[in-house]
Design an enzyme around this catalytic site. Sequence first.
Site, mmCIF file in Angstrom:
data_model
loop_
_atom_site.group_PDB
_atom_site.id
_atom_site.type_symbol
_atom_site.label_atom_id
_atom_site.label_comp_id
_atom_site.label_asym_id
_atom_site.label_seq_id
_atom_site.Cartn_x
_atom_site.Cartn_y
_atom_site.Cartn_z
ATOM 1 N N ASN A 141 40.002 39.981 44.184
ATOM 2 C CA ASN A 141 39.666 39.613 43.164
ATOM 3 C C ASN A 141 39.240 40.942 42.526
ATOM 4 O OD1 ASN A 141 37.975 38.698 41.431
ATOM 5 N ND2 ASN A 141 36.631 38.136 42.227
ATOM 6 N N ASP A 142 38.157 41.715 42.914
ATOM 7 C CA ASP A 142 37.804 43.504 42.055
ATOM 8 C C ASP A 142 39.502 44.139 42.701
ATOM 9 O OD1 ASP A 142 35.290 42.079 41.824
ATOM 10 O OD2 ASP A 142 34.510 42.705 43.356
ATOM 11 N N THR A 143 39.678 44.005 43.496
ATOM 12 C CA THR A 143 41.094 45.031 43.510
ATOM 13 C C THR A 143 41.754 44.713 43.179
ATOM 14 O OG1 THR A 143 41.861 42.992 45.479
ATOM 15 C CG2 THR A 143 40.690 45.627 46.065
ATOM 16 N N VAL A 144 41.917 44.012 41.619
ATOM 17 C CA VAL A 144 42.928 43.812 40.690
ATOM 18 C C VAL A 144 42.732 43.097 39.309
ATOM 19 C CG1 VAL A 144 44.841 41.937 42.542
ATOM 20 C CG2 VAL A 144 43.204 41.064 40.988
ATOM 21 N N ALA A 185 31.451 42.543 43.471
ATOM 22 C CA ALA A 185 31.282 43.461 42.515
ATOM 23 C C ALA A 185 29.874 42.233 41.636
ATOM 24 C CB ALA A 185 32.719 43.596 42.208
#
Lengths: 483, 98
Positions: free
Chosen positions: A409-412, A450
């Site tokens: 999620n947060d990494t993309v 996050a």
Amino acid sequence: MDFIAATEPMHLNHLLANFGYLVSVVMFMLAIMRMGRVKTARSGNFLAAAAMLLAVVSSFVEMGQIEPWYIVGGLVVGGAVGAIMAKKVQMTQMPEMVALLNGFGGLASTFVGLATFFSMGGSGTLGQMMREGGWFGGMNLVLTLIVGSVTFTGSVIAFLKLSEKMSGKPILLPGRHVLNGILLLVPLVLGVGAVWFVQGVPVIAAVLILIVLLTFVLGVTIVIPIGGGDMPVVISLLNSYSGIAAALAGFTINEPVLVVSGSLVGASGLILTQIMCKAMNRSLANVMFGGFGAEAPTGGGGGGEYVGVKSSDPESVAMILADAGNIVIVPGYGMAVAQAQHAVREMANILEEKGANIRYAVHPVAGRMPGHMNVLLAEANVPYEQLFEMDQINDDFRNVDVVLVIGANDTVNPSAKTDKSSPLYGMPVMNVEEARTVFTMKRSLGSGFAQVKNTLFECQNNYMVYGDARKTLEEIIKALKED
Amino acid sequence: MDTGAILMLLYVFVLACFAGYQLISKVPPTLHTPLMSGANAISGITILGAMLAARVGPGAPFNISTILGAIAVALATINVVGGFMVTDRMMGMFKSKK
């Protein structure tokens, strides 16, 4: 033991033992060096284990004529428990396992500190009682207790959060910085009191036990405000602490092997922590004191409803995958939770038979520990050559036909590149939205750790595939086989 | 332990910290988890201090510190044995296929 204090005559067994220690220290260094490269990693670990065995044997040689039964008892019980734990643990549970083991190491240092005190006896202050080092040894003993105890309870909380036996959400106590400050300062003051001012075994014993209890609480209050997403950093830091605790114990009993090995771990743990923070574009202070993810973001593009999100189903995904030539899989923590790594591998096998080129793109902080995804994919026999780090693959997403985002999620999240009001702003992310088509497997539109809205979900070329990642993948596999 | 010995240990400490820094600064992210786990096992070296506390012999009669020492030996051994075995399991997975 006293290879530094030249006043005592050296006996043969001391000489032999210290030679053994020296060799084991060199072995530890070589081992850490080898563990840093994929090809030699396993042999490096074996070398480290051998070094530990040599150090233990050398210690027996040094102690000479003793009744070893309490030591042997501890070795047998601890060895059995450790072996069973290591055999039983699932690969997806590795992060919490490391946290728990680290906690045991910290508690061991605390007990070594207490045992050292109770073995001394005598009268006067702690500084006067110390056989080794006077006030310096006394202060080291106090610091060993403090660092060991914080490591223990901190690791246990990290374990509980990672294994979801406790909510991963940050728990923010009012005035926690002041509270933590007091919980650190009071034990230090008590320690100074024990070393220089308080006299007699019973009183000093009470003070030392009070120090241990207070720092047990400190370990808890330091770690509970930190969100589950930041646990990797915390574990790495606590790992560093347990090394420092061992080094301090080495100062207390004047044992260079402990000082060297402990500080090796302490320093390497700090570097690793730094590398992880850098990958998240955060400072260590921000992780430790920020309570990151606690407050819902209020800034411009932070929260809000999703607009124009498109969704798809496993059958359609299978159809598109069957015709795709260039496919990249982006795994995240969702894959670990769903234990989907084997299904991923099975699907990749089928697609490779159809002639597709499969690559895996791993973000440095994907999962709950750096390298977590690599371990899981390796467990599912994904060839090492197909794994790509973010920097290697990020410019190539525009040439990719299909990207499968599995539980990341947060990494993309593209808003990390553009939206200055986003808490993620500046964190390096994968450019998956540049690919022709993106499928995002996720249980719902809920936020990542996050707690930030992911603008990828609103992109024209992105399709959500809702549901448990493993079930979705199994349905895709079924559809591909029927094809 | 006189001042000289303390200073010598401090030298050892600083140099070892430097070595740890150098050894680990160029490690691929793939290995971060296993490396952390391996380093964690090495921090179980505190077992030597535990053994010293748990011994019974000349100059070390049986008392409460023996028991505390034996517990410390057990805890440190869990850390060491569990740590190395878990690391081995993880690192054993990085097999190259081609």
